[in-house]
Write an enzyme that holds these catalytic residues in place. Structure first.
Site, PDB file in Angstrom:
ATOM      1  N   LYS A  96     124.004 -19.457  71.064  1.00  0.00           N
ATOM      2  CA  LYS A  96     123.357 -20.765  71.290  1.00  0.00           C
ATOM      3  C   LYS A  96     123.984 -21.756  70.303  1.00  0.00           C
ATOM      4  O   LYS A  96     123.433 -22.029  69.234  1.00  0.00           O
ATOM      5  CB  LYS A  96     121.832 -20.605  71.105  1.00  0.00           C
ATOM      6  CG  LYS A  96     121.018 -21.661  71.796  1.00  0.00           C
ATOM      7  CD  LYS A  96     119.556 -21.264  71.848  1.00  0.00           C
ATOM      8  CE  LYS A  96     118.645 -22.435  72.146  1.00  0.00           C
ATOM      9  NZ  LYS A  96     118.869 -23.135  73.404  1.00  0.00           N
TER      10      LYS A  96
HETATM   11  N1  PMP Z   1     120.044 -21.095  79.067  1.00  0.00           N
HETATM   12  C1  PMP Z   1     120.301 -22.098  78.223  1.00  0.00           C
HETATM   13  C2  PMP Z   1     121.622 -22.786  78.273  1.00  0.00           C
HETATM   14  C3  PMP Z   1     119.326 -22.494  77.300  1.00  0.00           C
HETATM   15  O1  PMP Z   1     119.555 -23.499  76.456  1.00  0.00           O
HETATM   16  C4  PMP Z   1     118.077 -21.831  77.291  1.00  0.00           C
HETATM   17  C5  PMP Z   1     116.998 -22.258  76.329  1.00  0.00           C
HETATM   18  N2  PMP Z   1     117.156 -21.662  75.073  1.00  0.00           N
HETATM   19  C6  PMP Z   1     117.867 -20.779  78.185  1.00  0.00           C
HETATM   20  C7  PMP Z   1     118.882 -20.439  79.058  1.00  0.00           C
HETATM   21  C8  PMP Z   1     116.598 -19.987  78.179  1.00  0.00           C
HETATM   22  O2  PMP Z   1     116.574 -19.161  77.049  1.00  0.00           O
HETATM   23  P1  PMP Z   1     115.218 -18.725  76.348  1.00  0.00           P
HETATM   24  O3  PMP Z   1     114.368 -18.121  77.373  1.00  0.00           O
HETATM   25  O4  PMP Z   1     115.642 -17.760  75.317  1.00  0.00           O
HETATM   26  O5  PMP Z   1     114.613 -19.953  75.784  1.00  0.00           O
END
Ligand code: PMP
Length: 306
Positions: free
Chosen positions: A155
């Site tokens: 991320k």
């Molecule tokens: N894809 C992207 C590109 C994101 O930014 C997020 C949000 N963090 C998600 C998927 C979903 O991830 P999570 O369930 O861990 O928040």
């Protein structure tokens, strides 16, 4: 109002958590981050942070991809976060944003021989998408970043220009959200959320090798769908036109929570209203995150002393 932040190793007033215009991560996007939600439970007068450790484990994985060596364990970061949110005293749904970034004030694009800094803040937060019960979605003309150019499973702050391009294109074209395809044209995910479709009552979602962020909500949904709703869940590549013929579709993510997709590229999904499987998953998800399902209570970290 946000009053505090964790910055340079301690909790300080938010006004003191400032970085320089010369900061490496500000110039080159050399940081990684998390988005964590905390849910207020009115009955218990308790704030529960959802999947806290899991978020910090992903945070540390992201940091390793950026060649960072952070002096914290996921457990320690979780403790600091509970302390920070408790100090804020929030009694409402809250969003927590940890960041790790290359903090040197120098010119030169690279990852090595730089210092890493960790910062955390928390702020009250409600809905991410206005239309969580039926989003109108368009397939983006922007393609998802690729693992061999900007790794999507980390991320990374700079990588979110890809999400911003897709989200803004969708909004300017009158949609609520975007679906982004991989370089070879398969479905990857939304601009900042993972995607599931339903075909023949089977839940289908792209595998982690389709340049998705390995979503924590995605994992939770897979587990709840299998264990609580007895649904079959398959991780496989999805073609663009499978989106158009799906019975149901939904986004999931910390921010978006579980949001039904009503239309994709002007084609109604199912009836064009939230379908039974998405409705059931959504209702269950909101109970779980607020600590109302005893079996999954361990996923919720209480902020205040009981
Ligand atoms: N894809 C992207 C590109 C994101 O930014 C997020 C949000 N963090 C998600 C998927 C979903 O991830 P999570 O369930 O861990 O928040």
């Amino acid at each position: 109002m946000t009053q505090f932040a964790f910055f340079k190793g301690q909790i300080v007033p938010i006004e003191d958590a400032k970085i320089s215009i010369m900061t490496h991560a500000f110039n080159y996007g050399t940081g990684c981050f998390e988005g964590i939600r905390a849910y207020w439970n009115e009955n218990e007068k308790q704030l529960f942070i959802f999947q806290l450790i899991e978020h910090y484990e992903r945070f540390l994985r992201s940091s390793r991809i950026l060649l960072m060596n952070l002096p914290f364990t996921a457990e320690r970061l979780s403790e600091i976060t509970v302390e920070l949110v408790r100090k804020e005293g929030y009694r409402e749904d809250t969003y927590i944003r940890p960041l790790a970034f290359k903090s040197d004030e120098i010119i030169g694009v690279r990852l090595h021989n730089l210092h890493d800094e960790v910062g955390i803040f928390a702020t009250p937060f409600g809905r991410y998408l206005e239309s969580e019960e039926g989003a109108r979605v368009g397939v983006s003309s922007w393609r998802r970043i690729d693992d061999n150019s900007v790794p999507a499973r980390a991320k990374i702050t700079g990588a979110y220009i890809n999400s911003a391009l897709a989200k803004t294109e969708a909004a300017l074209n009158g949609f609520d959200e975007a679906i982004v395809l991989t370089q070879d044209g398969h479905v990857s995910e939304g601009s900042a959320e993972n995607l599931f479709i339903v075909r023949d009552r089977v839940l289908i979602t792209p595998p982690v090798t389709e340049n998705i962020l390995e979503g924590i909500t995605r994992k939770v949904i897979i587990e709840l769908a299998r264990k609580e709703l007895g649904l079959e869940v398959v991780e496989r590549s999805i073609d663009r036109t499978e989106l158009y013929v799906a019975e149901e579709a939904f986004f999931c993510g910390t921010g978006v929570q579980v949001a039904a997709v009503a239309q994709i590229d002007h084609r109604a999904i199912g009836t064009g209203q939230i379908g039974p499987i998405v409705k059931a998953l959504r209702d269950l998800y909101f109970q779980v995150v607020r600590g109302q399902v005893p079996k999954y209570r361990a996923w919720c970290t209480p902020v205040y002393a009981v």
